[in-house]
Write a protein that holds these residues in place. Structure first.
Motif, PDB file in Angstrom:
ATOM      1  N   TYR A 191     -26.937 -34.876  31.809  1.00 55.11           N
ATOM      2  CA  TYR A 191     -25.979 -34.876  30.707  1.00 55.11           C
ATOM      3  C   TYR A 191     -26.139 -33.575  29.923  1.00 55.11           C
ATOM      4  O   TYR A 191     -27.217 -33.265  29.415  1.00 55.11           O
ATOM      5  CB  TYR A 191     -26.220 -36.083  29.808  1.00 55.11           C
ATOM      6  N   CYS A 230     -18.117 -29.235  40.441  1.00 50.77           N
ATOM      7  CA  CYS A 230     -17.377 -30.173  41.272  1.00 50.77           C
ATOM      8  C   CYS A 230     -17.308 -31.517  40.540  1.00 50.77           C
ATOM      9  O   CYS A 230     -17.954 -31.704  39.507  1.00 50.77           O
ATOM     10  CB  CYS A 230     -18.038 -30.325  42.636  1.00 50.77           C
ATOM     11  N   GLN A 231     -16.529 -32.448  41.132  1.00 54.38           N
ATOM     12  CA  GLN A 231     -16.332 -33.732  40.465  1.00 54.38           C
ATOM     13  C   GLN A 231     -17.641 -34.454  40.159  1.00 54.38           C
ATOM     14  O   GLN A 231     -17.874 -34.935  39.061  1.00 54.38           O
ATOM     15  CB  GLN A 231     -15.455 -34.612  41.347  1.00 54.38           C
ATOM     16  N   GLU A 232     -18.500 -34.481  41.191  1.00 58.80           N
ATOM     17  CA  GLU A 232     -19.757 -35.227  41.022  1.00 58.80           C
ATOM     18  C   GLU A 232     -20.655 -34.611  39.947  1.00 58.80           C
ATOM     19  O   GLU A 232     -21.254 -35.311  39.140  1.00 58.80           O
ATOM     20  CB  GLU A 232     -20.511 -35.287  42.351  1.00 58.80           C
ATOM     21  N   CYS A 233     -20.738 -33.262  39.976  1.00 58.58           N
ATOM     22  CA  CYS A 233     -21.564 -32.581  38.976  1.00 58.58           C
ATOM     23  C   CYS A 233     -20.987 -32.794  37.582  1.00 58.58           C
ATOM     24  O   CYS A 233     -21.727 -33.016  36.622  1.00 58.58           O
ATOM     25  CB  CYS A 233     -21.656 -31.091  39.277  1.00 58.58           C
ATOM     26  N   SER A 234     -19.679 -32.719  37.494  1.00 57.40           N
ATOM     27  CA  SER A 234     -19.015 -32.892  36.207  1.00 57.40           C
ATOM     28  C   SER A 234     -19.269 -34.296  35.646  1.00 57.40           C
ATOM     29  O   SER A 234     -19.453 -34.479  34.450  1.00 57.40           O
ATOM     30  CB  SER A 234     -17.523 -32.619  36.379  1.00 57.40           C
ATOM     31  N   LYS A 235     -19.278 -35.276  36.568  1.00 62.64           N
ATOM     32  CA  LYS A 235     -19.533 -36.654  36.142  1.00 62.64           C
ATOM     33  C   LYS A 235     -20.936 -36.778  35.526  1.00 62.64           C
ATOM     34  O   LYS A 235     -21.123 -37.366  34.466  1.00 62.64           O
ATOM     35  CB  LYS A 235     -19.407 -37.597  37.349  1.00 62.64           C
ATOM     36  N   GLU A 236     -21.903 -36.174  36.208  1.00 63.31           N
ATOM     37  CA  GLU A 236     -23.276 -36.192  35.676  1.00 63.31           C
ATOM     38  C   GLU A 236     -23.339 -35.504  34.311  1.00 63.31           C
ATOM     39  O   GLU A 236     -23.976 -35.987  33.380  1.00 63.31           O
ATOM     40  CB  GLU A 236     -24.229 -35.430  36.617  1.00 63.31           C
ATOM     41  N   TYR A 237     -22.651 -34.393  34.240  1.00 62.35           N
ATOM     42  CA  TYR A 237     -22.696 -33.565  33.031  1.00 62.35           C
ATOM     43  C   TYR A 237     -22.170 -34.329  31.815  1.00 62.35           C
ATOM     44  O   TYR A 237     -22.643 -34.131  30.705  1.00 62.35           O
ATOM     45  CB  TYR A 237     -21.864 -32.303  33.268  1.00 62.35           C
ATOM     46  N   HIS A 238     -21.172 -35.198  32.057  1.00 62.59           N
ATOM     47  CA  HIS A 238     -20.569 -35.920  30.943  1.00 62.59           C
ATOM     48  C   HIS A 238     -21.122 -37.330  30.748  1.00 62.59           C
ATOM     49  O   HIS A 238     -20.733 -38.023  29.819  1.00 62.59           O
ATOM     50  CB  HIS A 238     -19.045 -35.977  31.118  1.00 62.59           C
ATOM     51  N   ASP A 239     -22.023 -37.734  31.634  1.00 63.33           N
ATOM     52  CA  ASP A 239     -22.545 -39.103  31.553  1.00 63.33           C
ATOM     53  C   ASP A 239     -23.850 -39.121  30.745  1.00 63.33           C
ATOM     54  O   ASP A 239     -24.872 -38.585  31.181  1.00 63.33           O
ATOM     55  CB  ASP A 239     -22.788 -39.615  32.989  1.00 63.33           C
ATOM     56  N   SER A 296     -27.038 -39.928  32.428  1.00 64.02           N
ATOM     57  CA  SER A 296     -27.527 -39.079  33.516  1.00 64.02           C
ATOM     58  C   SER A 296     -28.591 -38.103  33.033  1.00 64.02           C
ATOM     59  O   SER A 296     -28.565 -37.651  31.892  1.00 64.02           O
ATOM     60  CB  SER A 296     -26.354 -38.300  34.114  1.00 64.02           C
TER      61      SER A 296
END
Ligand code: ZN
Ligand code: ZN
Ligand code: FE
Length: 747
Positions: A174, A159-168, A171
């Motif tokens: 990451y 989902c958007q939130e998980c994807s954000k963490e994954y690319h940050d 995080s």
């Protein structure tokens, strides 16, 4: 400001899938360094530009502050001309090349556990929470490199939130490949015996004594309340499991302490990222039913290692049976379909989820002996990390033995051992063996040039070797054991070695198992062994400690022995006569010097255990009875026969029988027997030291799992100024022999 310089740094070790590059990025930024970090498949390469002090601090940080799951094996540095970078970046990975490390599965980390318990967190009680420091790895990887698309998480779109963490990069998640949340990730489902979804509370079901099959990290567990005697009995009965102890999982350290004594080292092992089962001394009197571990004074306990496990416990439910869901010797059940079909007759309910397991992997089993960790089953948490070995000339596949099988792929200075594969006496296990072999071969790019196997012709692994179109090398079982112990200690000098074991095929066609060697890494001379006894019934006698006792008495004491056997062992006179005629007949009977069979005989004669319902039962129950502080020993003799010393316990039997009659205290007899072995072994080593001038001894073989024997031996031998080598990362039992085979065949 001091002089600006550039360094290229190469780091090798477990650095993939454990958050290593983001860690490097943070560390470089904190030091104000510029440059880049890049994953090179077999290693990570780093370019840093800054002052000498900054770079030194950075390298110190690499060693001291790396993520808990990372393991640094080597760091190389080289100075280069400064390129003038403006910042520090993570570069794209190069195509993977060379040897790679795949991380083992990692227990839930403290940060994730905190989020898991926080009602404010979006992953509150989410059973699949993980981060770059924890979660599934080996069990979900289909292909290398370790990227989400190559794991069983590929089917879940973030989902958007998980994807954000994954690319940050800032995080904790990451590039955490299994990253997921309740919106986008795997889900739990409770179903009944018919496979129908049900809404019951699984804590309540456990509290009411039901048995639930729970899908874990590397396969299914059968779970019930360990304090509920009826549930434990039902599980034993439905699983068709004799007396073999059940593995347990305790809610937390506090709960473990209610049931077992734990030392500082045991506490650390329980809480390590590997979270193995640790064999602990049980506290008596105990509120736990004896049916958990009949006849034993140890409990095999582990702590929760997945978030799902944490959900199983409550205030009252603080200890659960957590036994691998398999049928006698078959591999652990690992798919939902297989579980629903095959575990129907055992489990009342099924706690399933939809994250597929790709590699089955059992729980590892460990113990602490004199502050040293001993691994008895090497699987989850340890596999597939390599063991460092002396460099090999050829790439090897070593097939191990038929019991407690592991195989080993080795090349260069690394040996990759498979997870515990179980016993190779059934088709399911053999198929699993072949599947895992082809996976590991492709991950580690090892195309074997030679195949090593045990000398035993009857082993399924030996037959499998013969079917592979490659040069073969048969390796003697106990020479493989001893070699694995030396490799385990990175020791390549000559030693005196002792292997106390079940049985293994010897160079003279007899079944060895109590052997003293001189030599190193495959070049051995057999210097001493336990006196042979005829093994009527061959391999089947493993199940018959009473028969072993009879054979010892008849062989050593003839007609007198027959009388003792009649009184103490419940053999009918006609049966004894039959054995006597077989012993006197012309038919060739294999001889054995097995230490395991000696334990069986003593255990049966003392009335502790006459039939083995699982491997090692008679010996384990005898060990459990030992009272400490026994100083007395039984008589023994060390005889010289040509170049070989023979250890004779002929005189022990009448003394032992006398003790049974007079004292009847089995704990004392068990302790005295253990003392006898320690004393006899130490004396043999002292004699061998006088002859060879060798002062280092290595101890291996399945019997070295006996804590009383091993710890006493270490004490005795160190008192006599020997340097003692025991196992460290691979099992002393047959789970370790593939490593020894590989090194012997590959050199
Ligand atoms: Zn975590
Ligand atoms: Zn999500
Ligand atoms: Fe063995």
């Amino acid at each position: 400001m001091s002089h600006i310089m550039a360094q290229r740094i190469k780091v090798r070790g477990v650095i993939q899938g454990v958050g290593f590059r983001p860690f490097v990025h943070r560390l470089a930024e904190r030091q104000g360094l510029r440059g880049w970090v890049r994953n090179e498949g077999s290693h990570v390469e780093i370019w840093v530009e800054g002052s000498t002090e900054q770079i030194e601090a950075f390298i110190r940080g690499l060693n001291e502050k790396h993520p808990p799951a990372a393991q640094i094996r080597e760091i190389y540095t080289k100075v280069y001309p400064v390129q003038g970078y403006d910042d520090f970046v993570i570069l794209e990975s190069k195509e993977e090349s060379g040897d790679i490390f795949i991380s083992p599965d990692l227990a839930l980390c403290p940060e994730c556990l905190q989020e898991f318990h926080s009602t404010q967190d979006r992953r509150f009680h989410y059973p699949f929470i993980n981060c770059t420091n924890c979660g599934p790895r080996y069990t979900i990887i289909r292909q290398v490199p370790y990227d989400r698309g190559n794991t069983t998480m590929a089917q879940f779109a973030m989902c958007q939130e998980c994807s954000k963490e994954y690319h940050d990069i800032k995080s904790r998640r990451y590039h955490a490949q299994p990253n997921a949340c309740p919106q986008c990730g795997p889900r739990l489902e409770l179903v009944d015996g018919e496979g129908k979804a049900c809404s019951q509370d699984f804590n309540q079901l456990l509290a009411r004594g039901f048995i639930i099959a729970v899908k874990g990290l590397g396969g299914f567990h059968l779970v019930c309340d360990a304090k509920n005697q009826q549930a434990v009995n039902a599980l034993r009965q439905r699983k068709g499991r004799g007396a073999k102890p059940f593995a347990l999982m305790a809610r937390d350290l506090e709960a473990v302490k209610k049931y077992a004594y734990i030392s500082k080292e045991e506490e650390e092992l329980l809480q390590s990222p590997q979270t193995p089962i640790v064999l602990l001394e049980q506290i008596f009197p105990s509120s736990l039913p004896p049916a958990l571990n009949p006849g034993l004074n140890t409990l095999g306990i582990m702590l929760p290692y997945t978030p799902l496990h944490h959900l199983l416990f409550t205030e009252d439910l603080d200890i659960l049976v957590m036994t691998s869901a398999n049928f006698s010797h078959e591999p652990i059940v690992y798919t939902n379909e297989e579980a629903l079909q095959r575990l129907k007759s055992i489990a009342d309910y099924f706690l399933l989820h939809n994250r597929p397991i790709y590699h089955r992997c059992d729980d590892s089993i460990t113990a602490v002996v004199k502050k040293h960790t001993q691994i008895f089953r090497r699987a989850r948490g340890y596999v597939p990390l390599p063991v460092k070995i002396p460099p090999l000339a050829r790439k090897v596949l070593a097939l191990g033995g038929d019991l407690k099988n592991t195989f080993c792929l080795a090349a260069g200075d690394k040996a990759f051992l498979s997870q515990h594969m179980g016993d190779m006496d059934n088709l399911e296990a053999q198929l699993e063996f072949q599947k895992t072999l082809s996976h590991l071969q492709s991950y580690f790019h090892i195309a074997p040039e030679i195949v090593a196997h045990d000398l035993h012709h009857g082993y399924a692994t030996t037959q499998f070797a013969q079917g592979l179109n490659l040069p073969l090398r048969g390796v003697q079982h106990h020479e493989a054991h001893l070699t694995s112990c030396l490799v385990d200690n990175e020791y390549a000098e000559e030693v005196l070695g002792l292997v106390c074991d079940g049985t293994g095929y010897g160079h003279d066609g007899n079944l060895w198992g109590f052997e003293f060697f001189q030599g190193t890494l495959g070049q051995y001379k057999r210097l001493a062994h336990l006196a042979y006894v005829p093994l009527i019934g061959g391999d089947k006698t493993v199940e018959r400690p009473d028969r072993m006792a009879l054979l010892y008495l008849l062989k050593e004491w003839g007609q007198e022995g027959a009388k003792w056997a009649e009184k103490l062992l419940d053999f009918a006179p006609s049966e004894i006569a039959l054995y006597q005629s077989l012993l006197q007949g012309t038919q060739r009977i294999p001889l054995t010097s097995s230490c395991g069979r000696l334990f069986d005989a003593v255990s049966a004669l003392t009335g502790v255990c006459r039939r083995n319902s699982y491997e090692g039962q008679a010996a384990m129950e005898l060990e459990s009875l030992c009272i400490s502080g026994v100083k007395e020993t039984y008589s023994f003799a060390i005889l010289q026969e040509g170049p070989v010393k023979i250890l004779s316990l002929r005189e022990m039997w009448p003394e032992l029988i006398d003790d049974i009659r007079k004292k009847g205290d089995r704990g004392f007899i068990a302790g005295k027997f253990h003392r006898t072995l320690q004393e006899m072994i130490t004396q043999v080593f002292v004699l061998l030291r006088e002859e060879t001038n060798l002062t280092t001894v290595a101890l291996s073989g399945g019997v070295m799992q006996n804590k009383v024997l091993l710890s006493g031996l270490i004490t005795e031998l160190e008192r006599k100024a020997f340097k003692v080598l025991i196992h460290r990362q691979v099992p002393p039992n047959d789970g370790g022999i593939s490593l020894g085979q590989a090194v012997i065949a590959g050199r």
